[in-house]
Design a protein around this motif. Structure first.
Motif, PDB file in Angstrom:
ATOM      1  N   ALA A 160       0.849  -1.191   0.000  1.00 11.24           N
ATOM      2  CA  ALA A 160       0.000   0.000   0.000  1.00 11.24           C
ATOM      3  C   ALA A 160       0.886   1.242   0.000  1.00 11.24           C
ATOM      4  O   ALA A 160       2.092   1.186   0.275  1.00 11.24           O
ATOM      5  N   GLU A 161       0.281   2.391  -0.280  1.00  9.21           N
ATOM      6  CA  GLU A 161       1.043   3.632  -0.323  1.00  9.21           C
ATOM      7  C   GLU A 161       1.648   3.931   1.040  1.00  9.21           C
ATOM      8  O   GLU A 161       0.960   3.950   2.058  1.00  9.21           O
ATOM      9  N   GLY A 162       2.928   4.124   1.068  1.00 10.41           N
ATOM     10  CA  GLY A 162       3.628   4.401   2.319  1.00 10.41           C
ATOM     11  C   GLY A 162       3.956   3.166   3.123  1.00 10.41           C
ATOM     12  O   GLY A 162       4.533   3.254   4.208  1.00 10.41           O
ATOM     13  N   GLU A 163       3.598   1.974   2.630  1.00  9.27           N
ATOM     14  CA  GLU A 163       3.855   0.726   3.357  1.00  9.27           C
ATOM     15  C   GLU A 163       4.515  -0.296   2.437  1.00  9.27           C
ATOM     16  O   GLU A 163       4.176  -1.469   2.448  1.00  9.27           O
ATOM     17  N   GLN A 164       5.413   0.152   1.608  1.00  7.94           N
ATOM     18  CA  GLN A 164       6.083  -0.724   0.670  1.00  7.94           C
ATOM     19  C   GLN A 164       6.990  -1.720   1.401  1.00  7.94           C
ATOM     20  O   GLN A 164       7.720  -1.351   2.327  1.00  7.94           O
ATOM     21  N   VAL A 165       6.935  -2.979   0.988  1.00  9.59           N
ATOM     22  CA  VAL A 165       7.828  -3.991   1.536  1.00  9.59           C
ATOM     23  C   VAL A 165       9.183  -3.851   0.854  1.00  9.59           C
ATOM     24  O   VAL A 165       9.266  -3.816  -0.384  1.00  9.59           O
ATOM     25  N   SER A 166      10.235  -3.748   1.637  1.00  6.92           N
ATOM     26  CA  SER A 166      11.566  -3.499   1.080  1.00  6.92           C
ATOM     27  C   SER A 166      12.073  -4.697   0.280  1.00  6.92           C
ATOM     28  O   SER A 166      11.633  -5.836   0.471  1.00  6.92           O
ATOM     29  N   GLU A 167      13.022  -4.426  -0.612  1.00  4.90           N
ATOM     30  CA  GLU A 167      13.617  -5.485  -1.423  1.00  4.90           C
ATOM     31  C   GLU A 167      14.373  -6.484  -0.551  1.00  4.90           C
ATOM     32  O   GLU A 167      14.425  -7.677  -0.868  1.00  4.90           O
ATOM     33  N   LYS A 168      14.951  -6.002   0.533  1.00  8.08           N
ATOM     34  CA  LYS A 168      15.675  -6.887   1.448  1.00  8.08           C
ATOM     35  C   LYS A 168      14.730  -7.906   2.075  1.00  8.08           C
ATOM     36  O   LYS A 168      15.046  -9.100   2.157  1.00  8.08           O
ATOM     37  N   VAL A 169      13.549  -7.433   2.498  1.00  3.57           N
ATOM     38  CA  VAL A 169      12.562  -8.337   3.098  1.00  3.57           C
ATOM     39  C   VAL A 169      12.056  -9.328   2.051  1.00  3.57           C
ATOM     40  O   VAL A 169      11.907 -10.527   2.327  1.00  3.57           O
ATOM     41  N   LYS A 170      11.795  -8.828   0.833  1.00  5.16           N
ATOM     42  CA  LYS A 170      11.348  -9.720  -0.242  1.00  5.16           C
ATOM     43  C   LYS A 170      12.378 -10.807  -0.496  1.00  5.16           C
ATOM     44  O   LYS A 170      12.038 -11.976  -0.725  1.00  5.16           O
TER      45      LYS A 170
END
Length: 271
Positions: A105-115
Motif C-alpha cells: 500500500a502507499e507508504g507501506e512498501q515492503v523493502s527489497e531486502k525483506v522480499k
C-alpha cells in the motif's frame, strides 16, 4: 499461505522463526526446571516439586522398561530432556498465533531486502517462482486478500528440520554407544542382515522424525483453518485445542520411548 524470513549461510537456508522458537522452547524448559526444583525438600513434597518428581519418575519408568537397570540411570537425564523439550515445543504453537500481514500500500512498501529474505531458495528458478507469487499477493486488490502473512510463532516441532535434527542426534548417539561398547558387535548387528541395514539407515531416520512432524504440523494447519472460519469455528477450535494438547503429549512420550528403545538395542548385553 504463511511466509517466514530466511537467510542463507554457507549454502544452507535458515528460518528465523524456527530459530526463534528453538531458543524460546529451550528457555521455557530451562526456566521451568529451575522454577520447579529451586525449593527442593526432603520432607513431603508439594506443588511444583510434586509435579517434577512425577515427571522424573515417569521418564525413569520409560528408561528402565527398555534399558538394563544397571545402565538405565545414565540415560534418564537424556530421556527427561527429550520429553520436556518435545512436550513444551509441541504445546507452544497452541498458546499463541503471532503473524504480521503486509501489503504494497502507499507508504507501506515492503523493502527489497525483506522480499529477498521471504523468497530465499538454493535454486534460482524456485526463487523466481516464489518472488512472482509474493508480488501477486502483495499487490492484490481483492478485498478478501490478507496480503503476505509472515509467521513468527509456531511449534518448533512443526518444522521438519527440527524433528530430523532431534532424530538424527538420537540415532547417531545410539550408534556411537554401540561402537563404543563393541565395534565388532556393532558391525555384526548393523550390517550382517540386509533388513537391519534398511532399518538403521532408512526406516528409523525417516519414521522417527516424520511421525512427530506430521502430527504437530497437521494440528497447526487445522487450527489456522478454524481461526479463519470465525465465530462458527469457535466450538470445533476449542475441542481441537484440547485434543492437540493430548496429541502433543502422546508424541513426546512416543519419541522418548523410541529413543530409549534404539539406545537399548546398542547398549544392552543381549544385543
Amino acid at each position: 499461505m504463511h511466509y517466514s524470513l530466511r537467510f542463507e549461510w554457507l549454502g544452507m537456508v535458515f528460518d528465523i522463526s524456527t530459530i526463534l522458537m528453538i531458543l524460546v522452547t529451550s528457555l521455557v524448559v530451562l526456566l521451568l526446571c529451575i522454577g520447579m526444583t529451586r525449593n527442593l525438600t526432603s520432607a513431603t513434597p508439594s506443588g511444583a516439586q510434586n509435579v517434577m518428581e512425577w515427571i522424573v519418575d515417569f521418564v525413569t519408568g520409560i528408561t528402565k522398561s527398555y534399558i538394563s537397570p544397571k545402565k538405565a540411570a545414565g540415560f534418564v537425564s537424556l530421556a527427561l530432556t527429550l520429553f520436556l523439550y518435545i512436550f513444551i515445543g509441541n504445546q507452544l504453537g497452541l498458546v499463541f498465533n503471532v503473524n504480521t500481514t503486509h501489503h504494497n500500500a502507499e507508504g507501506e512498501q515492503v523493502s527489497e531486502k525483506v522480499k529477498d529474505m521471504l523468497t530465499v531458495s538454493t535454486n534460482e528458478e524456485a526463487k523466481q517462482q516464489k518472488l512472482a507469487k509474493l508480488e501477486e499477493e502483495l499487490n492484490s486488490t481483492d478485498p478478501h486478500s490478507h496480503g503476505v502473512v509472515i509467521g513468527w510463532w509456531k511449534s518448533p516441532t512443526a518444522t521438519p528440520s527440527v524433528t530430523f535434527a532431534l532424530a538424527l542426534t538420537v540415532l547417531l548417539y545410539a550408534h556411537y554407544l554401540g561402537i563404543k561398547k563393541s565395534f565388532g558387535g556393532w558391525l555384526k548387528h548393523t550390517f550382517l542382515n540386509p533388513i537391519h541395514i534398511l532399518e538403521e539407515f532408512i526406516i528409523k531416520p525417516l519414521t522417527l522424525p516424520l511421525r512427530l512432524f506430521g502430527n504437530i504440523f497437521a494440528g497447526e494447519v487445522l487450527i489456522a483453518f478454524l481461526l479463519g472460519v470465525g465465530i462458527f469455528g469457535s466450538i470445533p477450535l476449542f475441542l481441537w485445542l484440547g485434543y492437540s494438547v493430548f496429541v502433543g503429549s502422546v508424541q513426546a512420550f512416543i519419541f522418548t520411548t523410541l529413543a530409549m528403545v534404539y539406545i537399548s538395542q546398542q547398549v544392552n548385553e543381549d544385543h
